[in-house]
Motif scaffolding. Structure first.
Motif, PDB file in Angstrom:
ATOM      1  N   VAL A 316       0.827  -1.211   0.000  1.00 25.43           N
ATOM      2  CA  VAL A 316       0.000   0.000   0.000  1.00 25.43           C
ATOM      3  C   VAL A 316       0.859   1.258   0.000  1.00 25.43           C
ATOM      4  CG1 VAL A 316      -1.636   1.360   1.361  1.00 25.43           C
ATOM      5  CG2 VAL A 316      -2.035  -1.083   1.021  1.00 25.43           C
ATOM      6  N   LYS A 317       1.937   1.256   0.766  1.00 22.06           N
ATOM      7  CA  LYS A 317       2.804   2.438   0.828  1.00 22.06           C
ATOM      8  C   LYS A 317       3.350   2.780  -0.548  1.00 22.06           C
ATOM      9  CE  LYS A 317       6.752   4.455   3.276  1.00 22.06           C
ATOM     10  NZ  LYS A 317       7.773   4.247   4.338  1.00 22.06           N
ATOM     11  N   ASP A 318       3.714   1.767  -1.337  1.00 18.18           N
ATOM     12  CA  ASP A 318       4.211   2.018  -2.694  1.00 18.18           C
ATOM     13  C   ASP A 318       3.148   2.698  -3.551  1.00 18.18           C
ATOM     14  OD1 ASP A 318       6.739   0.947  -2.251  1.00 18.18           O
ATOM     15  OD2 ASP A 318       6.111  -1.078  -2.769  1.00 18.18           O
ATOM     16  N   VAL A 319       1.886   2.278  -3.377  1.00 12.46           N
ATOM     17  CA  VAL A 319       0.790   2.897  -4.124  1.00 12.46           C
ATOM     18  C   VAL A 319       0.610   4.345  -3.687  1.00 12.46           C
ATOM     19  CG1 VAL A 319      -1.691   2.846  -4.590  1.00 12.46           C
ATOM     20  CG2 VAL A 319      -0.398   0.703  -4.511  1.00 12.46           C
ATOM     21  N   LEU A 320       0.615   4.576  -2.381  1.00 18.43           N
ATOM     22  CA  LEU A 320       0.410   5.930  -1.857  1.00 18.43           C
ATOM     23  C   LEU A 320       1.516   6.884  -2.280  1.00 18.43           C
ATOM     24  CD1 LEU A 320      -0.791   5.083   1.769  1.00 18.43           C
ATOM     25  CD2 LEU A 320      -2.204   5.706  -0.198  1.00 18.43           C
ATOM     26  N   GLU A 321       2.710   6.364  -2.448  1.00 15.62           N
ATOM     27  CA  GLU A 321       3.829   7.208  -2.850  1.00 15.62           C
ATOM     28  C   GLU A 321       4.000   7.277  -4.364  1.00 15.62           C
ATOM     29  OE1 GLU A 321       7.262   5.940  -0.644  1.00 15.62           O
ATOM     30  OE2 GLU A 321       6.531   6.886   1.208  1.00 15.62           O
ATOM     31  N   GLY A 322       3.108   6.621  -5.108  1.00 13.25           N
ATOM     32  CA  GLY A 322       3.116   6.746  -6.562  1.00 13.25           C
ATOM     33  C   GLY A 322       4.091   5.857  -7.285  1.00 13.25           C
ATOM     34  N   ARG A 323       4.731   4.923  -6.581  1.00 10.33           N
ATOM     35  CA  ARG A 323       5.753   4.098  -7.221  1.00 10.33           C
ATOM     36  C   ARG A 323       5.178   3.039  -8.157  1.00 10.33           C
ATOM     37  NH1 ARG A 323       8.613   4.888  -2.131  1.00 10.33           N
ATOM     38  NH2 ARG A 323       7.668   3.040  -1.202  1.00 10.33           N
ATOM     39  N   LEU A 324       3.865   2.785  -8.062  1.00 12.73           N
ATOM     40  CA  LEU A 324       3.252   1.771  -8.912  1.00 12.73           C
ATOM     41  C   LEU A 324       2.310   2.374  -9.951  1.00 12.73           C
ATOM     42  CD1 LEU A 324       2.450  -0.994  -6.241  1.00 12.73           C
ATOM     43  CD2 LEU A 324       4.486  -0.736  -7.661  1.00 12.73           C
ATOM     44  N   ASP A 325       2.370   3.686 -10.127  1.00 16.08           N
ATOM     45  CA  ASP A 325       1.428   4.365 -11.022  1.00 16.08           C
ATOM     46  C   ASP A 325       1.498   3.861 -12.459  1.00 16.08           C
ATOM     47  OD1 ASP A 325       0.513   5.818  -8.920  1.00 16.08           O
ATOM     48  OD2 ASP A 325       1.256   7.761  -9.603  1.00 16.08           O
ATOM     49  N   GLN A 326       2.675   3.466 -12.909  1.00 20.21           N
ATOM     50  CA  GLN A 326       2.819   2.998 -14.288  1.00 20.21           C
ATOM     51  C   GLN A 326       2.414   1.539 -14.439  1.00 20.21           C
ATOM     52  OE1 GLN A 326       3.610   4.996 -16.772  1.00 20.21           O
ATOM     53  NE2 GLN A 326       4.182   6.800 -15.578  1.00 20.21           N
ATOM     54  N   GLN A 327       2.101   0.872 -13.331  1.00 20.67           N
ATOM     55  CA  GLN A 327       1.816  -0.558 -13.381  1.00 20.67           C
ATOM     56  C   GLN A 327       0.365  -0.911 -13.119  1.00 20.67           C
ATOM     57  OE1 GLN A 327       4.652  -2.735 -10.887  1.00 20.67           O
ATOM     58  NE2 GLN A 327       6.036  -0.977 -10.986  1.00 20.67           N
ATOM     59  N   LEU A 328      -0.372  -0.036 -12.459  1.00 15.31           N
ATOM     60  CA  LEU A 328      -1.752  -0.387 -12.119  1.00 15.31           C
ATOM     61  C   LEU A 328      -2.691   0.801 -12.284  1.00 15.31           C
ATOM     62  CD1 LEU A 328      -2.215   0.950  -9.091  1.00 15.31           C
ATOM     63  CD2 LEU A 328      -1.012  -1.100  -8.349  1.00 15.31           C
ATOM     64  N   ILE A 329      -3.945   0.480 -12.483  1.00 10.54           N
ATOM     65  CA  ILE A 329      -5.003   1.493 -12.548  1.00 10.54           C
ATOM     66  C   ILE A 329      -5.645   1.649 -11.181  1.00 10.54           C
ATOM     67  CG2 ILE A 329      -7.165   2.184 -13.655  1.00 10.54           C
ATOM     68  CD1 ILE A 329      -4.858   2.073 -15.604  1.00 10.54           C
ATOM     69  N   LYS A 330      -5.978   0.515 -10.577  1.00 13.43           N
ATOM     70  CA  LYS A 330      -6.642   0.524  -9.279  1.00 13.43           C
ATOM     71  C   LYS A 330      -6.094  -0.596  -8.417  1.00 13.43           C
ATOM     72  CE  LYS A 330     -10.021   1.687  -6.352  1.00 13.43           C
ATOM     73  NZ  LYS A 330     -10.072   3.041  -5.736  1.00 13.43           N
ATOM     74  N   GLY A 331      -5.504  -0.237  -7.284  1.00 13.33           N
ATOM     75  CA  GLY A 331      -5.018  -1.230  -6.350  1.00 13.33           C
ATOM     76  C   GLY A 331      -6.098  -1.559  -5.336  1.00 13.33           C
ATOM     77  N   ILE A 332      -6.338  -2.853  -5.118  1.00 15.77           N
ATOM     78  CA  ILE A 332      -7.269  -3.295  -4.086  1.00 15.77           C
ATOM     79  C   ILE A 332      -6.547  -4.305  -3.209  1.00 15.77           C
ATOM     80  CG2 ILE A 332      -9.370  -2.843  -5.412  1.00 15.77           C
ATOM     81  CD1 ILE A 332      -9.475  -5.867  -6.008  1.00 15.77           C
ATOM     82  N   VAL A 333      -6.846  -4.260  -1.921  1.00 11.05           N
ATOM     83  CA  VAL A 333      -6.200  -5.148  -0.955  1.00 11.05           C
ATOM     84  C   VAL A 333      -7.177  -6.215  -0.515  1.00 11.05           C
ATOM     85  CG1 VAL A 333      -5.027  -5.306   1.274  1.00 11.05           C
ATOM     86  CG2 VAL A 333      -4.747  -3.257  -0.144  1.00 11.05           C
ATOM     87  N   ARG A 334      -6.752  -7.462  -0.606  1.00  8.04           N
ATOM     88  CA  ARG A 334      -7.564  -8.570  -0.095  1.00  8.04           C
ATOM     89  C   ARG A 334      -7.200  -8.783   1.365  1.00  8.04           C
ATOM     90  NH1 ARG A 334      -8.087 -14.676  -2.696  1.00  8.04           N
ATOM     91  NH2 ARG A 334      -9.573 -15.480  -1.143  1.00  8.04           N
ATOM     92  N   LEU A 335      -8.183  -8.619   2.254  1.00  6.90           N
ATOM     93  CA  LEU A 335      -7.917  -8.738   3.682  1.00  6.90           C
ATOM     94  C   LEU A 335      -8.254 -10.117   4.219  1.00  6.90           C
ATOM     95  CD1 LEU A 335      -6.822  -6.221   5.186  1.00  6.90           C
ATOM     96  CD2 LEU A 335      -8.224  -5.538   3.254  1.00  6.90           C
ATOM     97  N   SER A 336      -9.236 -10.789   3.653  1.00  3.06           N
ATOM     98  CA  SER A 336      -9.665 -12.097   4.170  1.00  3.06           C
ATOM     99  C   SER A 336      -9.818 -13.089   3.029  1.00  3.06           C
ATOM    100  CB  SER A 336     -10.992 -11.980   4.918  1.00  3.06           C
ATOM    101  OG  SER A 336     -10.911 -11.037   5.960  1.00  3.06           O
TER     102      SER A 336
END
Length: 336
Positions: A316-336
């Motif tokens: 998540v931190k990588d997404v928040l800091e923009g490091r994955l912007d070129q790789q994904l449109i929407k990041g979702i986290v599976r919790l369970s």
């Protein structure tokens, strides 16, 4: 760690995020305990992380989530254990002028899960019963967590009043922009164009059947984009708002949907708004569109899965800091 402990992503302060293990909470009398299945990461989360959107710290961020009701409070009457639900994160006071005038999403005392109270980037979240919306248990939970952003888009387009046969353009091809394209088309727009500099986002929209313009390498196409009935700013950057004004026809409308950081100023020529009699429309969260969003998700009319990338809490931190912007449109986290 005992068996009742669970993982939660805690934002201690802007830029300071930690994965912690917490004791499972008990719901209050009018609350339900949701076992979170999926939680989406959005632009507002990034603004909170960077300190450009007001929040109450420390807090478990994440306001786009869905899951299973695991436990209910003593006064809960319309929800039962085992219900599959999505969540409206916004808690309204019910007493201020906005609430009393029927626009509670503009509540002066509003608090939100994932912003002021703990949200969905945790295995469990306590939610007031009035904020949960039952969904079909057959719904893909990865899609169900998107009820909140889809509700926001529906409210924005309700304000924009797209009509059958309209021509429009969306500036910004992130997940919200991709939703805007699809829903404008569902509402009857005859043509919707995406203006987006990042190739991966253009390719995603092209796969969905939309024409795209790269504003950097195709400036001539951007300059030729004129006389549109409606334009939407989903980018929140550079001179996009000015570009929207240039592309919109006299008497047309611009939807300002992007969450610009508080205090940020952007260039726009007031004379153009005045001379073309343009309508500049703001849109903030939503009061009443989640039932419609759920219907869209359950009907399968929106193409969502190709836009989603499952990530871990640690990413998540990588997404928040923009490091994955070129790789994904929407990041979702599976919790369970």
């Amino acid at each position: 760690m005992n068996k009742e402990s669970f993982a939660a992503l805690i934002l201690q302060a802007p830029g300071q995020i930690e994965l912690q293990y917490k004791e499972r909470p008990a719901p209050g009398d009018r609350d339900v305990l949701v076992k979170v299945l999926y939680c989406g990461i959005c632009g507002t989360d990034r603004h909170i992380y960077k300190g450009s959107y007001p929040a109450t710290f420390p807090v478990t961020i994440g306001h786009e989530f869905a899951g299973i009701v695991e436990e209910i409070g003593q006064e809960v009457s319309h929800t039962k254990v085992g219900d599959f639900v999505s969540v409206n994160p916004n808690i309204w006071c019910g007493r201020c002028t906005s609430c009393l005038e029927g626009v509670p999403h503009l509540c002066s005392q509003m608090a939100a899960l994932g912003v002021d109270l703990n949200g969905g980037l945790a295995a469990y979240c306590t939610v007031p019963e009035q904020l949960v919306y039952k969904m079909s248990p057959a719904t893909n939970p990865a899609a169900a967590c998107l009820a909140e952003p889809i509700s926001c888009v529906l409210h924005g387009l309700d304000r924009l009043q797209v009509k059958a046969g309209y021509r429009g353009a969306v500036f910004g091809g992130g997940f919200i922009g991709q939703l805007m394209l699809q829903i404008m088309k569902l509402e009857g727009a005859s043509e919707v164009i995406l203006v987006e500099p990042q190739e991966n986002k253009r390719k995603a929209a092209e796969k969905l059947g939309f024409v795209c313009i790269d504003p950097i390498s195709e400036k001539h196409k951007l300059a030729a984009l004129v006389d549109l009935d409606v334009t939407v700013d989903c980018a929140g950057a550079g001179d996009v708002l000015s570009q929207c004004a240039k592309a919109t026809k006299p008497g047309g409308s611009i939807l300002l949907f992007a969450a610009y950081p508080k205090g940020k100023q952007v260039p726009i020529e007031p004379f153009e708004l005045f001379r073309k009699e343009l309508k500049l429309i703001g849109s903030f969260t939503y009061p009443d569109t989640q039932v419609r969003a759920i219907r869209l998700i359950e009907s399968g009319q929106l193409q969502l899965e190709s836009l989603l990338t499952e990530i871990t809490l640690e990413e998540v931190k990588d997404v928040l800091e923009g490091r994955l912007d070129q790789q994904l449109i929407k990041g979702i986290v599976r919790l369970s």
